[in-house]
Write an enzyme that holds these catalytic residues in place. Structure first.
Site, PDB file in Angstrom:
ATOM      1  N   HIS A  17       0.837  -1.212   0.000  1.00  0.00           N
ATOM      2  CA  HIS A  17       0.000   0.000   0.000  1.00  0.00           C
ATOM      3  C   HIS A  17       0.868   1.257   0.000  1.00  0.00           C
ATOM      4  CE1 HIS A  17      -3.181  -2.569   2.267  1.00  0.00           C
ATOM      5  NE2 HIS A  17      -3.658  -2.348   1.065  1.00  0.00           N
ATOM      6  N   LYS A  41     -18.654  -5.452   7.264  1.00  0.00           N
ATOM      7  CA  LYS A  41     -17.416  -6.232   7.284  1.00  0.00           C
ATOM      8  C   LYS A  41     -16.730  -6.015   8.627  1.00  0.00           C
ATOM      9  CE  LYS A  41     -13.871  -6.323   3.877  1.00  0.00           C
ATOM     10  NZ  LYS A  41     -13.479  -5.812   2.567  1.00  0.00           N
ATOM     11  N   ARG A  90      -2.303  -6.135  -8.427  1.00  0.00           N
ATOM     12  CA  ARG A  90      -1.219  -7.074  -8.128  1.00  0.00           C
ATOM     13  C   ARG A  90      -1.120  -8.155  -9.187  1.00  0.00           C
ATOM     14  NH1 ARG A  90      -3.459  -7.537  -2.170  1.00  0.00           N
ATOM     15  NH2 ARG A  90      -5.216  -6.932  -3.449  1.00  0.00           N
ATOM     16  N   SER A 128      -3.102  -7.558   2.918  1.00  0.00           N
ATOM     17  CA  SER A 128      -3.373  -7.476   4.353  1.00  0.00           C
ATOM     18  C   SER A 128      -3.757  -8.848   4.898  1.00  0.00           C
ATOM     19  CB  SER A 128      -4.501  -6.480   4.629  1.00  0.00           C
ATOM     20  OG  SER A 128      -4.156  -5.204   4.182  1.00  0.00           O
TER      21      SER A 128
HETATM   22  P1  ADP Z   1     -10.016  -3.279  -0.471  1.00  0.00           P
HETATM   23  O1  ADP Z   1     -10.749  -3.991   0.620  1.00  0.00           O
HETATM   24  O2  ADP Z   1     -10.689  -2.014  -0.932  1.00  0.00           O
HETATM   25  O3  ADP Z   1      -9.534  -4.142  -1.605  1.00  0.00           O
HETATM   26  P2  ADP Z   1      -7.251  -3.205   0.468  1.00  0.00           P
HETATM   27  O4  ADP Z   1      -6.761  -2.471   1.667  1.00  0.00           O
HETATM   28  O5  ADP Z   1      -7.134  -4.681   0.480  1.00  0.00           O
HETATM   29  O6  ADP Z   1      -8.733  -2.703   0.285  1.00  0.00           O
HETATM   30  O7  ADP Z   1      -6.516  -2.647  -0.832  1.00  0.00           O
HETATM   31  C1  ADP Z   1      -6.640  -1.327  -1.255  1.00  0.00           C
HETATM   32  C2  ADP Z   1      -6.056  -1.190  -2.656  1.00  0.00           C
HETATM   33  O8  ADP Z   1      -4.655  -1.440  -2.633  1.00  0.00           O
HETATM   34  C3  ADP Z   1      -6.647  -2.170  -3.673  1.00  0.00           C
HETATM   35  O9  ADP Z   1      -6.753  -1.525  -4.919  1.00  0.00           O
HETATM   36  C4  ADP Z   1      -5.601  -3.263  -3.738  1.00  0.00           C
HETATM   37  O10 ADP Z   1      -5.618  -3.934  -4.992  1.00  0.00           O
HETATM   38  C5  ADP Z   1      -4.336  -2.451  -3.561  1.00  0.00           C
HETATM   39  N1  ADP Z   1      -3.224  -3.248  -3.047  1.00  0.00           N
HETATM   40  C6  ADP Z   1      -3.154  -3.900  -1.865  1.00  0.00           C
HETATM   41  N2  ADP Z   1      -1.956  -4.525  -1.718  1.00  0.00           N
HETATM   42  C7  ADP Z   1      -1.256  -4.258  -2.855  1.00  0.00           C
HETATM   43  C8  ADP Z   1       0.042  -4.641  -3.345  1.00  0.00           C
HETATM   44  N3  ADP Z   1       0.841  -5.430  -2.636  1.00  0.00           N
HETATM   45  N4  ADP Z   1       0.405  -4.204  -4.570  1.00  0.00           N
HETATM   46  C9  ADP Z   1      -0.431  -3.431  -5.305  1.00  0.00           C
HETATM   47  N5  ADP Z   1      -1.658  -3.045  -4.910  1.00  0.00           N
HETATM   48  C10 ADP Z   1      -2.072  -3.439  -3.711  1.00  0.00           C
END
Ligand code: ADP
Length: 160
Positions: A17, A41, A90, A128
């Site tokens: 992130h 959630k 990703r 995460s």
């Molecule tokens: P959500 O529940 O909205 O998917 P996340 O916190 O899991 O929230 O992710 C927020 C954004 O960051 C999403 O667009 C996700 O694809 C991106 N993201 C999370 N981890 C990575 C990573 N390692 N590389 C690239 N993008 C990431």
């Protein structure tokens, strides 16, 4: 002034992130990283803790603000005067969901555009949920999360 929102769960924020956020901060005048509060959630960490950990992790980035929101992301974007949503990609598996989400958002608010960014390869696999799994099984997550997250979890769960 081009304002971008980086919305997500950030439960907790990871180095993946952070890498996306730094790239976005280099492109846009202001980036607001915003934790989406979803009443349905049940998260791992409470929203206020997620926000606090993000604040500590981004304190060196001058044009980054940290916030949380409820409801539709596009409404929040409009309220903040933002015209860009940042999302990270990703793998191909992210693509279908992210594509649908961005199209739904443009159907609702055409003036808000989604911009997709990718991380450095070394952070690409980090999510995460993987971090939570490793941490709860007593693996070392220090390479995958910013120091404030590591310190918080280490302290909070030391007797578990
Ligand atoms: P959500 O529940 O909205 O998917 P996340 O916190 O899991 O929230 O992710 C927020 C954004 O960051 C999403 O667009 C996700 O694809 C991106 N993201 C999370 N981890 C990575 C990573 N390692 N590389 C690239 N993008 C990431």
């Amino acid at each position: 002034m081009k304002i971008a929102i980086y919305p997500g769960s950030f439960d907790p924020i990871t180095k993946g992130h952070l890498d996306i956020l730094k790239t976005a901060a280099g492109i846009f005048d202001k980036v607001i990283i915003a934790v989406a509060r979803n009443s349905e959630k049940h998260g791992f960490l409470p929203v206020d803790v997620r926000v606090k950990l993000i604040k500590e992790s981004v304190k060196d980035l001058d044009n980054v603000e940290v916030d949380f929101f409820e409801g539709l992301t596009i409404n929040y974007a409009r309220q903040k005067g933002a015209t860009v949503l940042i999302r990270g990609l990703r793998a191909v598996s992210d693509f279908e969901y992210e594509m649908q989400l961005s199209q739904a958002n443009s159907a609702l608010a055409d003036e808000v555009k989604t911009v997709f960014l990718t991380t450095k390869p070394k952070y690409n696999f980090i999510s995460s949920s993987t971090i939570k799994e490793i941490f709860l099984n007593k693996g070392d997550i220090s390479k995958f999360v910013p120091e404030p997250v590591f310190n918080y979890l280490d302290k909070e769960y030391e007797n578990v």
